[in-house]
Design a protein around this motif. Structure first.
Motif, PDB file in Angstrom:
ATOM      1  N   SER A  20      30.216  41.295 -10.294  1.00  0.00           N
ATOM      2  CA  SER A  20      31.309  41.718  -9.413  1.00  0.00           C
ATOM      3  C   SER A  20      31.987  40.519  -8.749  1.00  0.00           C
ATOM      4  N   ALA A  21      31.214  39.487  -8.388  1.00  0.00           N
ATOM      5  CA  ALA A  21      31.823  38.332  -7.715  1.00  0.00           C
ATOM      6  C   ALA A  21      32.762  37.589  -8.671  1.00  0.00           C
ATOM      7  N   ALA A  22      32.364  37.468  -9.932  1.00  0.00           N
ATOM      8  CA  ALA A  22      33.243  36.819 -10.912  1.00  0.00           C
ATOM      9  C   ALA A  22      34.531  37.625 -11.060  1.00  0.00           C
ATOM     10  N   ALA A  40      29.749  33.631 -18.988  1.00  0.00           N
ATOM     11  CA  ALA A  40      28.646  34.452 -18.461  1.00  0.00           C
ATOM     12  C   ALA A  40      27.631  34.722 -19.551  1.00  0.00           C
ATOM     13  N   GLU A  41      26.366  34.771 -19.125  1.00  0.00           N
ATOM     14  CA  GLU A  41      25.310  35.155 -20.080  1.00  0.00           C
ATOM     15  C   GLU A  41      25.488  36.606 -20.478  1.00  0.00           C
ATOM     16  N   ARG A  42      26.008  37.391 -19.532  1.00  0.00           N
ATOM     17  CA  ARG A  42      26.186  38.820 -19.771  1.00  0.00           C
ATOM     18  C   ARG A  42      27.320  39.294 -18.863  1.00  0.00           C
ATOM     19  N   LEU A  43      28.158  40.213 -19.385  1.00  0.00           N
ATOM     20  CA  LEU A  43      29.186  40.815 -18.530  1.00  0.00           C
ATOM     21  C   LEU A  43      28.637  42.094 -17.913  1.00  0.00           C
ATOM     22  N   GLN A  56      23.889  52.456  -3.436  1.00  0.00           N
ATOM     23  CA  GLN A  56      23.911  52.863  -2.028  1.00  0.00           C
ATOM     24  C   GLN A  56      25.336  52.979  -1.499  1.00  0.00           C
ATOM     25  N   SER A  57      26.227  52.155  -2.004  1.00  0.00           N
ATOM     26  CA  SER A  57      27.584  52.095  -1.441  1.00  0.00           C
ATOM     27  C   SER A  57      28.436  53.229  -1.984  1.00  0.00           C
ATOM     28  N   TYR A  58      29.366  53.680  -1.160  1.00  0.00           N
ATOM     29  CA  TYR A  58      30.377  54.622  -1.622  1.00  0.00           C
ATOM     30  C   TYR A  58      31.322  53.889  -2.573  1.00  0.00           C
ATOM     31  N   GLU A  61      33.628  51.257  -1.329  1.00  0.00           N
ATOM     32  CA  GLU A  61      33.050  49.986  -0.846  1.00  0.00           C
ATOM     33  C   GLU A  61      32.752  49.033  -1.995  1.00  0.00           C
ATOM     34  N   LEU A  62      33.014  49.480  -3.213  1.00  0.00           N
ATOM     35  CA  LEU A  62      32.587  48.703  -4.379  1.00  0.00           C
ATOM     36  C   LEU A  62      33.754  48.223  -5.234  1.00  0.00           C
ATOM     37  N   LEU A  63      34.967  48.317  -4.676  1.00  0.00           N
ATOM     38  CA  LEU A  63      36.139  48.017  -5.499  1.00  0.00           C
ATOM     39  C   LEU A  63      36.291  46.518  -5.754  1.00  0.00           C
ATOM     40  N   LEU A 104      30.752  34.414 -23.846  1.00  0.00           N
ATOM     41  CA  LEU A 104      29.357  34.716 -23.509  1.00  0.00           C
ATOM     42  C   LEU A 104      28.508  33.493 -23.809  1.00  0.00           C
ATOM     43  N   ALA A 105      27.979  32.905 -22.776  1.00  0.00           N
ATOM     44  CA  ALA A 105      27.126  31.714 -22.939  1.00  0.00           C
ATOM     45  C   ALA A 105      26.403  31.459 -21.626  1.00  0.00           C
ATOM     46  N   ARG A 106      25.314  30.703 -21.729  1.00  0.00           N
ATOM     47  CA  ARG A 106      24.605  30.276 -20.526  1.00  0.00           C
ATOM     48  C   ARG A 106      25.049  28.859 -20.194  1.00  0.00           C
ATOM     49  N   GLY A 141      25.004  34.895  -8.893  1.00  0.00           N
ATOM     50  CA  GLY A 141      24.164  35.991  -8.414  1.00  0.00           C
ATOM     51  C   GLY A 141      22.827  35.576  -7.823  1.00  0.00           C
ATOM     52  N   SER A 142      21.902  36.517  -7.871  1.00  0.00           N
ATOM     53  CA  SER A 142      20.576  36.293  -7.279  1.00  0.00           C
ATOM     54  C   SER A 142      19.542  37.037  -8.120  1.00  0.00           C
ATOM     55  N   THR A 143      18.289  36.766  -7.835  1.00  0.00           N
ATOM     56  CA  THR A 143      17.201  37.383  -8.600  1.00  0.00           C
ATOM     57  C   THR A 143      16.093  37.794  -7.624  1.00  0.00           C
ATOM     58  N   THR A 359      30.651  31.835  -4.779  1.00  0.00           N
ATOM     59  CA  THR A 359      31.033  33.143  -4.226  1.00  0.00           C
ATOM     60  C   THR A 359      29.992  34.185  -4.628  1.00  0.00           C
ATOM     61  N   GLY A 360      29.991  35.324  -3.910  1.00  0.00           N
ATOM     62  CA  GLY A 360      29.083  36.424  -4.252  1.00  0.00           C
ATOM     63  C   GLY A 360      27.663  36.190  -3.753  1.00  0.00           C
ATOM     64  N   ALA A 361      26.712  36.807  -4.443  1.00  0.00           N
ATOM     65  CA  ALA A 361      25.323  36.761  -3.983  1.00  0.00           C
ATOM     66  C   ALA A 361      24.794  35.340  -3.905  1.00  0.00           C
TER      67      ALA A 361
HETATM   68  C1  LIG Z   1      18.542  46.771  -5.953  1.00  0.00           C
HETATM   69  C2  LIG Z   1      19.864  46.345  -5.423  1.00  0.00           C
HETATM   70  C3  LIG Z   1      20.779  47.290  -5.015  1.00  0.00           C
HETATM   71  C4  LIG Z   1      22.017  46.900  -4.511  1.00  0.00           C
HETATM   72  N1  LIG Z   1      22.906  47.848  -4.122  1.00  0.00           N
HETATM   73  C5  LIG Z   1      24.123  47.473  -3.669  1.00  0.00           C
HETATM   74  C6  LIG Z   1      25.108  48.436  -3.314  1.00  0.00           C
HETATM   75  O1  LIG Z   1      24.910  49.630  -3.387  1.00  0.00           O
HETATM   76  N2  LIG Z   1      26.307  47.987  -2.855  1.00  0.00           N
HETATM   77  C7  LIG Z   1      26.611  46.654  -2.768  1.00  0.00           C
HETATM   78  O2  LIG Z   1      27.722  46.316  -2.373  1.00  0.00           O
HETATM   79  N3  LIG Z   1      25.702  45.724  -3.100  1.00  0.00           N
HETATM   80  C8  LIG Z   1      24.471  46.093  -3.537  1.00  0.00           C
HETATM   81  N4  LIG Z   1      23.550  45.149  -3.873  1.00  0.00           N
HETATM   82  C9  LIG Z   1      23.929  43.743  -3.764  1.00  0.00           C
HETATM   83  C10 LIG Z   1      24.705  43.427  -5.049  1.00  0.00           C
HETATM   84  O3  LIG Z   1      23.762  43.230  -6.083  1.00  0.00           O
HETATM   85  C11 LIG Z   1      25.538  42.215  -4.915  1.00  0.00           C
HETATM   86  O4  LIG Z   1      26.448  42.371  -3.854  1.00  0.00           O
HETATM   87  C12 LIG Z   1      26.372  41.969  -6.177  1.00  0.00           C
HETATM   88  O5  LIG Z   1      25.809  42.523  -7.336  1.00  0.00           O
HETATM   89  C13 LIG Z   1      26.437  40.484  -6.375  1.00  0.00           C
HETATM   90  O6  LIG Z   1      27.291  40.246  -7.447  1.00  0.00           O
HETATM   91  P1  LIG Z   1      27.352  38.800  -8.075  1.00  0.00           P
HETATM   92  O7  LIG Z   1      28.478  38.851  -9.058  1.00  0.00           O
HETATM   93  O8  LIG Z   1      27.364  37.764  -7.030  1.00  0.00           O
HETATM   94  O9  LIG Z   1      25.970  38.626  -8.871  1.00  0.00           O
HETATM   95  P2  LIG Z   1      25.487  39.372 -10.187  1.00  0.00           P
HETATM   96  O10 LIG Z   1      26.072  40.726 -10.300  1.00  0.00           O
HETATM   97  O11 LIG Z   1      23.995  39.230 -10.196  1.00  0.00           O
HETATM   98  O12 LIG Z   1      26.085  38.499 -11.376  1.00  0.00           O
HETATM   99  C14 LIG Z   1      25.614  37.204 -11.675  1.00  0.00           C
HETATM  100  C15 LIG Z   1      26.130  36.808 -13.048  1.00  0.00           C
HETATM  101  O13 LIG Z   1      25.888  35.441 -13.272  1.00  0.00           O
HETATM  102  C16 LIG Z   1      25.430  35.270 -14.613  1.00  0.00           C
HETATM  103  N5  LIG Z   1      24.710  33.990 -14.673  1.00  0.00           N
HETATM  104  C17 LIG Z   1      23.684  33.572 -13.886  1.00  0.00           C
HETATM  105  N6  LIG Z   1      23.345  32.306 -14.242  1.00  0.00           N
HETATM  106  C18 LIG Z   1      24.155  31.941 -15.250  1.00  0.00           C
HETATM  107  C19 LIG Z   1      24.290  30.759 -16.050  1.00  0.00           C
HETATM  108  N7  LIG Z   1      23.514  29.671 -15.871  1.00  0.00           N
HETATM  109  N8  LIG Z   1      25.243  30.729 -17.020  1.00  0.00           N
HETATM  110  C20 LIG Z   1      26.061  31.802 -17.235  1.00  0.00           C
HETATM  111  N9  LIG Z   1      25.978  32.940 -16.507  1.00  0.00           N
HETATM  112  C21 LIG Z   1      25.034  33.009 -15.535  1.00  0.00           C
HETATM  113  C22 LIG Z   1      24.593  36.513 -14.854  1.00  0.00           C
HETATM  114  O14 LIG Z   1      24.415  36.762 -16.240  1.00  0.00           O
HETATM  115  C23 LIG Z   1      25.490  37.557 -14.206  1.00  0.00           C
HETATM  116  O15 LIG Z   1      26.520  37.919 -15.110  1.00  0.00           O
HETATM  117  C24 LIG Z   1      22.318  45.521  -4.398  1.00  0.00           C
HETATM  118  C25 LIG Z   1      21.402  44.562  -4.817  1.00  0.00           C
HETATM  119  C26 LIG Z   1      20.182  44.970  -5.329  1.00  0.00           C
HETATM  120  C27 LIG Z   1      19.204  43.914  -5.773  1.00  0.00           C
END
Ligand SMILES: Cc1cc2nc3c(=O)[nH]c(=O)nc-3n(C[C@H](O)[C@H](O)[C@H](O)COP(=O)(O)OP(=O)(O)OC[C@H]3O[C@@H](n4cnc5c(N)ncnc54)[C@H](O)[C@@H]3O)c2cc1C
Length: 398
Positions: A20-22, A40-43, A56-58, A61-63, A104-106, A141-143, A359-361
């Motif tokens: 979502s952050a991307a 991205a490794e995965r979309l 959890q979000s409506y 809240e997820l747009l 698609l790549a890491r 993102g995060s793990t 940006t993002g998590a």
């Molecule tokens: C169980 C759970 C429930 C949640 N529920 C909600 C909710 O209801 N509402 C809400 O707003 N938020 C929720 N969150 C928080 C939500 O996960 C984050 O707000 C959001 O998903 C973060 O998005 P992101 O794009 O930053 O990370 P991610 O969605 O994790 O995306 C990260 C991306 O980076 C890629 N990546 C990572 N490393 C590399 C690399 N070296 N090379 C290439 N690509 C890479 C991954 O493949 C992935 O595509 C929840 C979180 C969890 C854990």
């Protein structure tokens, strides 16, 4: 590393990540999508492991953009919240239709060069190649956090494993077992609800009582609707355990002090005084008939209780938050961090390296509607090269 001279195929911006952050960076950011390469490794969302579970979000809240109809189009009519699978589709389609190029790549490494950055990629087929960029936004993102060593040695798993095994149709790991879930938030509560039907009993060990949002707490990161099930199970099991027609294994919620593993046993300690609230009062020794506890350190009401289970008949699930993810390599490894492990950054997502943003998590933004695109134009980023991005990339098709 520094290189002289202009390079063909230099992107104005490379966004690393496919969640979502991307998508928010591409669709709401300050660089036209046509000048952006997404790697991205995965979309799709990093929440995809939740599968059919409701988020959890409506929906509102997820747009990812100002177009709510795009999310509604993938949701079941009448639902207020999308499932993780539906949201995954929405994120994928949002990126595919954004106008950005996608590969698609890491990302294995990021280095600075004379004009900006060189990123080393490895494709799913194992092909290695490099791309060049004026600026980079990490949206990686995060793990889930890993359990401590003693619990890992006793077989503890992280909560995403439970979701993944359920999605594959397997409950074998916890059938007839005592389940101990460490965590205070929605992940712990929702995991408890999913494991309860097949476990012998479930104990949620929290470090504090969070409460239901918005009835008990205004914090919107408190328990949300899907956690209501576990909340209800805790109260119902204390009142109705062993009575027909109630036949769900006992589910307890305790604010605890310690959880350890040693000598083939899992042990936890809690104080009665920390559990006088709504849920704890149903779960402590003397109140819940499943509490096989003994006192340690005296008889007073403030005294500690200790419970022990055999490690070979107990599954410990770690549901205690997430930790940020970044591409490996010297540059990202050398950057200063905040106390929560995220890279040091300013309000615009700028790290200590000019042109490198987060940006993002991975920038400590806890939810989709807290996610703001990094501001990549400005004095710290070099001017756009003006070249047409000419590097051949695989455009992923839907
Ligand atoms: C169980 C759970 C429930 C949640 N529920 C909600 C909710 O209801 N509402 C809400 O707003 N938020 C929720 N969150 C928080 C939500 O996960 C984050 O707000 C959001 O998903 C973060 O998005 P992101 O794009 O930053 O990370 P991610 O969605 O994790 O995306 C990260 C991306 O980076 C890629 N990546 C990572 N490393 C590399 C690399 N070296 N090379 C290439 N690509 C890479 C991954 O493949 C992935 O595509 C929840 C979180 C969890 C854990």
């Amino acid at each position: 590393m520094s290189q002289a001279g202009p390079r063909p195929g230099r992107w104005r911006l490379v966004v690393v990540g496919g969640g979502s952050a991307a998508a928010i960076q591409v669709r709401r950011g300050d660089v036209p999508p046509q000048e952006v390469l997404v790697v991205a490794e995965r979309l799709g969302t990093g929440m995809a492991f939740l599968g059919h579970s409701t988020l959890q979000s409506y929906a509102g809240e997820l747009l990812l953009s100002g177009r709510p109809e795009e999310l509604r189009a993938v949701m079941r009519p009448g639902d207020l919240r999308p499932s993780a699978n539906e949201y995954d589709t929405y994120v994928q389609e949002s990126l595919m239709r954004s106008g950005a190029s996608v590969t698609l790549a890491r990302v294995m490494d990021i280095q600075q060069d004379a004009q900006g950055f060189v990123l080393s990629l490895r494709t799913p087929g194992g092909v290695r190649r490099q791309v060049y960029a004026d600026g980079v936004v990490l949206a990686t993102g995060s793990t889930p956090r890993r359990p401590p060593e003693d619990l890992r040695a006793a077989g503890a798993i992280t909560y995403d494993t439970v979701h993944r095994e359920l999605a594959a149709g397997s409950t074998r790991r916890w059938e007839g077992m005592s389940v101990v879930i460490a965590g205070a938030g929605n992940s712990a509560m929702q995991t408890a609800g999913l494991m309860a039907p097949d476990a012998r009993d479930v104990t949620i060990l929290a470090n504090r009582y969070i409460g239901m949002y918005p009835a008990e707490s205004n914090d919107r990161f408190a328990w949300r609707a899907p956690s209501q099930l576990a909340y209800e199970l805790v109260v119902k099991s204390a009142r109705e355990c062993g009575r027909q027609p109630w036949n769900v294994p006992c589910v307890r919620h305790l604010v605890h002090e310690t959880l350890t593993a040693d000598g083939g046993a899992i042990r936890w300690r809690y104080r009665e005084t920390d559990n006088l609230g709504v849920l704890g009062s149903h779960s402590t020794a003397g109140r819940c008939r499943h509490a096989r506890a003994h006192r340690v350190g005296g008889d007073d009401a403030d005294g500690l209780w200790e419970e022990t289970r055999r490690a070979d008949s107990t599954v410990v699930v770690w549901a205690a938050g997430c930790t940020p993810v970044y591409p490996p390599g010297e540059l990202t490894g050398s950057l200063a961090r905040e106390p929560d492990g995220t890279l040091r950054r300013d309000a615009h997502g700028r790290t200590d390296v000019p042109g490198l943003h987060v940006t993002g998590a991975c920038a400590g933004q806890r939810s989709v509607n807290e996610t703001v695109p990094a501001r990549t134009r400005g004095p710290v980023t070099g001017p756009a090269s003006g070249e047409e991005p000419g590097l051949p990339v695989e455009r992923v098709t839907a």
